[in-house]
Design an enzyme around this catalytic site. Structure first.
Site, short mmCIF file in Angstrom:
data_model
loop_
_atom_site.label_atom_id
_atom_site.label_comp_id
_atom_site.label_asym_id
_atom_site.label_seq_id
_atom_site.Cartn_x
_atom_site.Cartn_y
_atom_site.Cartn_z
N LYS A 86 -4.62 18.85 18.18
CA LYS A 86 -3.60 19.74 17.61
C LYS A 86 -3.14 19.26 16.22
CE LYS A 86 -1.94 21.32 22.14
NZ LYS A 86 -0.73 21.59 22.97
N TYR B 267 -2.70 31.71 22.96
CA TYR B 267 -1.65 31.31 23.91
C TYR B 267 -0.94 32.51 24.55
CZ TYR B 267 -2.07 26.34 22.80
OH TYR B 267 -2.52 25.04 22.68
N PHE C 169 9.30 28.97 24.72
CA PHE C 169 8.75 28.16 23.63
C PHE C 169 7.57 28.83 22.92
CE2 PHE C 169 6.80 26.70 27.62
CZ PHE C 169 5.45 26.85 27.34
N ARG D 256 -8.25 16.93 32.13
CA ARG D 256 -6.79 17.01 32.33
C ARG D 256 -6.25 15.63 32.71
NH1 ARG D 256 -3.92 21.65 30.67
NH2 ARG D 256 -2.26 20.52 31.73
N THR E 56 1.86 17.21 30.24
CA THR E 56 2.25 17.98 29.05
C THR E 56 3.27 17.21 28.21
OG1 THR E 56 1.94 20.00 30.34
CG2 THR E 56 3.17 20.20 28.28
N ARG F 267 -2.27 11.72 25.70
CA ARG F 267 -0.91 12.14 25.31
C ARG F 267 0.06 10.96 25.30
NH1 ARG F 267 -1.07 18.05 28.33
NH2 ARG F 267 -1.59 19.28 26.49
N ASN G 160 1.98 17.73 21.36
CA ASN G 160 1.43 16.78 22.33
C ASN G 160 -0.05 16.47 22.15
OD1 ASN G 160 0.51 19.22 23.22
ND2 ASN G 160 1.42 19.11 25.26
N HIS H 135 -5.05 19.87 23.43
CA HIS H 135 -5.11 20.93 24.43
C HIS H 135 -6.24 20.60 25.40
CE1 HIS H 135 -5.32 24.98 26.15
NE2 HIS H 135 -6.63 24.85 26.08
N GLU I 5 -11.71 30.22 26.47
CA GLU I 5 -11.25 29.49 25.28
C GLU I 5 -12.42 29.01 24.42
OE1 GLU I 5 -7.17 28.02 27.55
OE2 GLU I 5 -8.72 26.54 27.09
P1 ADP Z 1 -0.59 22.09 28.92
O1 ADP Z 1 -0.99 22.04 27.47
O2 ADP Z 1 -0.32 20.69 29.47
O3 ADP Z 1 -1.53 22.87 29.77
P2 ADP Z 1 1.22 24.36 29.09
O4 ADP Z 1 0.00 25.19 29.29
O5 ADP Z 1 2.32 24.49 30.08
O6 ADP Z 1 0.85 22.80 28.98
O7 ADP Z 1 1.85 24.68 27.66
C1 ADP Z 1 1.02 24.92 26.54
C2 ADP Z 1 1.56 24.14 25.36
O8 ADP Z 1 2.84 24.65 25.01
C3 ADP Z 1 1.81 22.65 25.60
O9 ADP Z 1 0.66 21.86 25.47
C4 ADP Z 1 2.85 22.34 24.53
O10 ADP Z 1 2.24 22.20 23.23
C5 ADP Z 1 3.68 23.61 24.53
N1 ADP Z 1 4.83 23.50 25.43
C6 ADP Z 1 4.84 23.49 26.78
N2 ADP Z 1 6.08 23.38 27.29
C7 ADP Z 1 6.92 23.33 26.21
C8 ADP Z 1 8.32 23.23 26.04
N3 ADP Z 1 9.15 23.18 27.09
N4 ADP Z 1 8.82 23.21 24.77
C9 ADP Z 1 8.00 23.29 23.69
N5 ADP Z 1 6.65 23.40 23.78
C10 ADP Z 1 6.11 23.41 25.01
MG MG Z 2 -2.03 24.89 29.66
#
Ligand code: ADP
Ligand code: MG
Length: 139
Positions: free
Chosen positions: A11, A51, A59, A87, A93, A104, A114, A117, A128
């Site tokens: 990212k 997304y 968010f 993962r 996350t 991470r 973070n 992805h 994707e």
């Molecule tokens: P992951 O990337 O671990 O699969 P999610 O799919 O739940 O997590 O969320 C997608 C992305 O959105 C996260 O990687 C992070 O960059 C962002 N994100 C998730 N939760 C939050 C939050 N509470 N506040 C801000 N950004 C968030």
């Molecule tokens: Mg995700």
């Protein structure tokens, strides 16, 4: 049948911090093979589409703006049990909850920024990967 491919992006904040080489090295050292690789930047519209599943989340706007804020390194990776193993390698996350040794934990700045992805299912890995790469960009 479980697919052996997953999709990742390094990212924008991790790219800007110069972590791409170390992250890629760690991924390769864990037995993932690069099927496709691209240095690129998402427009806000493209980030919004990528997304889209999160569009009702509070968010979403922040996420889209952030993911379009700078270049990313996108890749398709291959390994047995790729989605689950990747993962596990990236960790939770929120880096505050990510296990020791995960990408991470080592490189993420915050729950939003973070570092990487990772696809959450075989179906999404295929969607994707196809979002970023044509057939002739995958080997
Ligand atoms: P992951 O990337 O671990 O699969 P999610 O799919 O739940 O997590 O969320 C997608 C992305 O959105 C996260 O990687 C992070 O960059 C962002 N994100 C998730 N939760 C939050 C939050 N509470 N506040 C801000 N950004 C968030
Ligand atoms: Mg995700």
């Amino acid at each position: 049948m479980a697919s052996n491919k997953t999709f990742t992006m390094i990212k924008p904040e991790a790219m800007a911090a110069g972590h791409a080489g170390k992250i890629l090295d760690l991924i390769l050292s864990k037995g993932f093979r690069v099927v496709a690789l691209k240095y690129t930047r998402l427009s806000e519209q493209e980030a919004g589409k990528f997304y889209e599943v999160h569009k009702e989340r509070p968010f979403y706007g922040e996420l889209v703006g952030y993911m379009a804020s700078g270049p990313v390194l996108a890749a398709i990776l291959e390994k047995d049990n790729a989605v689950q193993d990747f993962r596990a390698l990236i960790g939770a996350t929120d880096p505050a909850e990510a296990a020791e040794g995960t990408i991470r934990k080592r490189f993420a700045e915050s729950k939003a920024k973070n570092a990487v992805h990772g696809s959450d299912s075989d179906e999404n890995a295929a969607i994707e990967g196809a979002f970023f790469f044509s057939g002739r960009e995958q080997y």
